[in-house]
Write a protein that holds these residues in place. Structure first.
Motif, PDB file in Angstrom:
ATOM      1  N   SER A 136       0.874  -1.092  -0.021  1.00 27.01           N
ATOM      2  CA  SER A 136      -0.069   0.030   0.010  1.00 27.01           C
ATOM      3  C   SER A 136       1.029   1.402   0.039  1.00 27.01           C
ATOM      4  O   SER A 136       1.979   1.296   0.355  1.00 27.01           O
ATOM      5  N   PHE A 137       0.350   2.310  -0.717  1.00 23.55           N
ATOM      6  CA  PHE A 137       1.327   3.629  -0.836  1.00 23.55           C
ATOM      7  C   PHE A 137       0.369   4.651  -1.030  1.00 23.55           C
ATOM      8  O   PHE A 137      -0.777   4.754  -1.214  1.00 23.55           O
ATOM      9  N   TRP A 138       0.841   5.984  -0.458  1.00 25.29           N
ATOM     10  CA  TRP A 138       0.340   7.172  -0.916  1.00 25.29           C
ATOM     11  C   TRP A 138       0.454   7.486  -2.216  1.00 25.29           C
ATOM     12  O   TRP A 138       1.804   7.629  -2.693  1.00 25.29           O
ATOM     13  N   LEU A 139      -0.519   8.283  -2.703  1.00 22.05           N
ATOM     14  CA  LEU A 139      -0.161   8.950  -3.805  1.00 22.05           C
ATOM     15  C   LEU A 139      -0.813  10.298  -3.723  1.00 22.05           C
ATOM     16  O   LEU A 139      -2.026  10.641  -3.445  1.00 22.05           O
ATOM     17  N   ASP A 140       0.034  11.210  -3.817  1.00 20.55           N
ATOM     18  CA  ASP A 140      -0.041  12.849  -4.038  1.00 20.55           C
ATOM     19  C   ASP A 140      -1.232  13.329  -4.990  1.00 20.55           C
ATOM     20  O   ASP A 140      -1.097  12.867  -6.136  1.00 20.55           O
ATOM     21  N   ILE A 141      -2.113  14.088  -4.615  1.00 17.51           N
ATOM     22  CA  ILE A 141      -3.108  14.085  -5.661  1.00 17.51           C
ATOM     23  C   ILE A 141      -3.321  15.586  -6.256  1.00 17.51           C
ATOM     24  O   ILE A 141      -3.795  16.106  -7.048  1.00 17.51           O
TER      25      ILE A 141
END
Lengths: 388, 222
Positions: A167-172
């Motif tokens: 799982s990972f964060w994706l900047d939007i």
């Protein structure tokens, strides 16, 4: 191969369940019924949430352009982001717990995309040498947290993407990172190779690029066979440099074909869209080997009289190359050709899905799929019953 | 194809129900009456009708079909047919998982016919299992039971004639079919189909069976 598909909270799908997929699947339905969204969901699934894939999908509909700020009136600190287009009503959900979910429940394989608020805080961890190091960590903040009403915190937003493997964060924030465009999936752990064939025709350069991978392989024979569906006199295919004049930095390459009784080769582009389309489809099948092929509007450029042969070849190659095919169509001829070809080909299961909106009072408007096995489809087309 | 659909077993039933629907006030082609073959089955008959019924049930979800009724014969269990109960159960298996409130064992609806409500808000479904929605038999049993008073004598004679045959070619459970055919053979134009019973006013519109079937149709195609 993807066995079943569950899609939740993605574009116009609130809850879509397709319990069984075939190796070759044709998708029909009215305009804006979800055909293209299904192909997009499959791209996201196959790429396992690959950020470049997400950006590419937004770019295809010009949804990466900015016009308005939909969260401006909400309590949550608003942030313009084109990623909102993936969510129902093109808005990030106001509450937590309604993530985009695309999964194959038979294989416990999924992608989940959640819009979350978070704060950053330092955490202290021990590194390999036993030293204490500080690193910045994202801590999710609930969207209904009372803290949001105070001035104590000002959270940021991001997408939190989870798959079976990571799982990972994706900047939007649209301005915050460079987006790559890609029509070829891969890269993420567990990703399935996939190729997306859009409704528009590929450029000669793209075709040439795909050809380079196929040249001098078994693919070459099939390419010739594909072209012969449209023009039986074709005996050869090659890509040659086109003289763009001395000022042109790179030589463009174009496809040429040799015809039986013609002394010199003819440019492929001059032979109609059908030739380009079959070439595009067959090259894509080889690129998608062992993975999935997504074909938007199969019939594009193909006269109805050649669609049966085109499907015959697609079914054959899908089996040979272990490719799972998903194609959309508007055309009744295309459905009939698909039906006839998939019944004839006993080695492969063809399925048709028709998207429609529920009229039941309890879930009015929900998009769902009616499933037609090749047997049922054959029966209906035989009786001249409209399945579109 | 109109969206209101009545699925029946064969062409004779199709003509019969088209005539009946006209008689009770529906416009021509307001309701599509069709046998399974018209919906893509390889043949007609009850098995094919129930097979096609499943396709049509799925078409209710997106409104391609807005009203749906099914009329089949119970057939005769003693002669190897499904009979009433097994026919009901076959249909129930299709309806229950789709949210229809189907009672098991079947309620004794008789000539009211079966009307099943849907829990998800889809249209009601009408099921009529000939002749009485509780016993074995055929549409011909229903016809004989609905004969007009002026036809009673002819029907009685037809029964007698069929009874008097030595070495009948047809099996015993087809007795009502033979009687109805005989009755039809003795009309002004001999040998008409079931539909001619309606056209020639040979049925008693006040009989319980006739009124029941008509009211059931009105409830299904509201």
């Amino acid at each position: 191969m993807i066995d079943s598909l569950t899609i939740r909270n993605f574009r116009l799908f609130d809850e879509l369940e397709i319990p069984k997929l075939g190796q070759v699947n044709l998708i029909v339905g009215k305009n804006n019924s979800g055909k293209s969204s299904l192909l997009e969901a499959l791209s996201i699934f196959a790429s396992q949430g690959n950020p470049a894939t997400l950006s590419t999908l937004l770019g295809q509909h010009d949804e990466n352009l900015r016009f308005d700020n939909p969260l401006a009136n909400s309590d949550i600190g608003a942030l313009e982001s084109s990623f909102r287009h993936f969510f129902p009503k093109r808005t990030f959900p106001e509450r937590d717990g309604a993530p985009i979910y695309i999964g194959d429940k038979n294989k416990d394989y999924f992608v989940q995309i959640e819009h979350r608020l978070f704060q950053e805080a330092f955490e202290e961890i021990q590194d390999e040498d036993g030293d204490i190091v500080r690193r910045l960590k994202r801590i999710p903040v609930e969207k209904d947290s009372p803290d949001l009403f105070s001035d104590q915190i000002s959270p940021n937003q991001a997408l939190h993407i989870s798959t079976k493997h990571r799982s990972f964060w994706l900047d939007i924030d649209d301005s915050s990172h460079i987006r790559r465009r890609s029509r070829f999936g891969g890269g993420e752990p567990g990703a399935i190779p996939y190729v997306y064939v859009p409704t528009d025709f590929v450029t000669p350069e793209q075709l040439a690029g795909m050809w380079d991978k196929a040249a001098l392989t078994e693919a070459e024979n099939y390419l010739l066979q594909a072209l012969q569906i449209i023009e039986e006199d074709v005996t050869g295919l090659a890509f040659v440099s086109k003289d763009e004049g001395a000022l042109s930095r790179e030589a463009k390459r174009v496809a040429i074909v040799k015809l039986k009784d013609e002394p010199s080769p003819i440019p492929l582009a001059g032979m109609g869209d059908g030739m380009t389309r079959v070439l595009q489809i067959v090259l894509s099948l080889f690129s998608a080997k062992g993975g999935i092929l997504l074909l938007d509007e199969f019939e594009n450029g193909l006269h109805y009289s050649v669609q049966k042969q085109a499907w015959d070849l697609v079914l054959f190659l899908a089996k040979e190359l272990s490719v799972q095919v998903f194609a959309t169509t508007h055309s009744r001829d295309c459905i009939e050709a698909f039906s006839a070809a998939s019944i004839e080909d006993t080695k492969i299961d063809g399925m048709l899905f028709r998207f429609g909106k529920s009229v039941a009072a309890n879930d009015r408007g929900r998009v769902f799929a009616t499933v037609f096995t090749e047997e049922r489809l054959g029966r209906l087309t035989e009786a001249n019953i409209e399945v579109r | 194809m109109t969206q209101k659909t009545l699925l029946v077993e064969g062409e004779a039933d199709q003509i019969f129900f088209e005539a009946l629907l006209r008689t009770i006030g529906y416009k021509k082609q307001e309701i599509t009456v069709g046998p399974p073959r018209e919906y893509g089955a390889s043949g007609n008959g009850k098995g094919n009708a129930i097979f096609i019924f499943e396709d049509l049930l799925d078409s209710l979800n997106d409104g391609r079909v807005t009203r749906l009724g099914l009329v089949v014969d119970a057939d005769s269990k003693s002669s190897g047919g499904l009979g009433f109960l097994a026919t009901y159960q076959r249909i129930e298996k299709l309806l229950s998982p789709r949210g229809y409130d189907v009672q098991t064992p079947p309620s004794n609806v008789g000539f009211d016919g079966f009307i099943f409500d849907n829990r998800n808000g889809l249209p009601k479904i009408g099921i009529w299992i000939m002749p009485t929605n509780k016993a074995d038999g055929y549409i011909e049993d229903w016809c004989l039971a609905s004969a007009a008073a002026a036809e009673n004598q002819l029907v009685a004679q037809a029964r007698q004639a069929v009874n008097s045959i030595n070495n009948k070619k047809f099996p015993e459970h087809f007795f009502s079919k033979a009687c109805t055919s005989t009755w039809l053979a003795w009309q002004r134009t001999p040998g008409g189909g079931l539909g001619s019973l309606i056209g020639n006013k040979l049925l008693n519109e006040n009989s319980e069976s006739y009124k029941g079937l008509s009211n059931w149709l009105r409830k299904v195609f509201y």
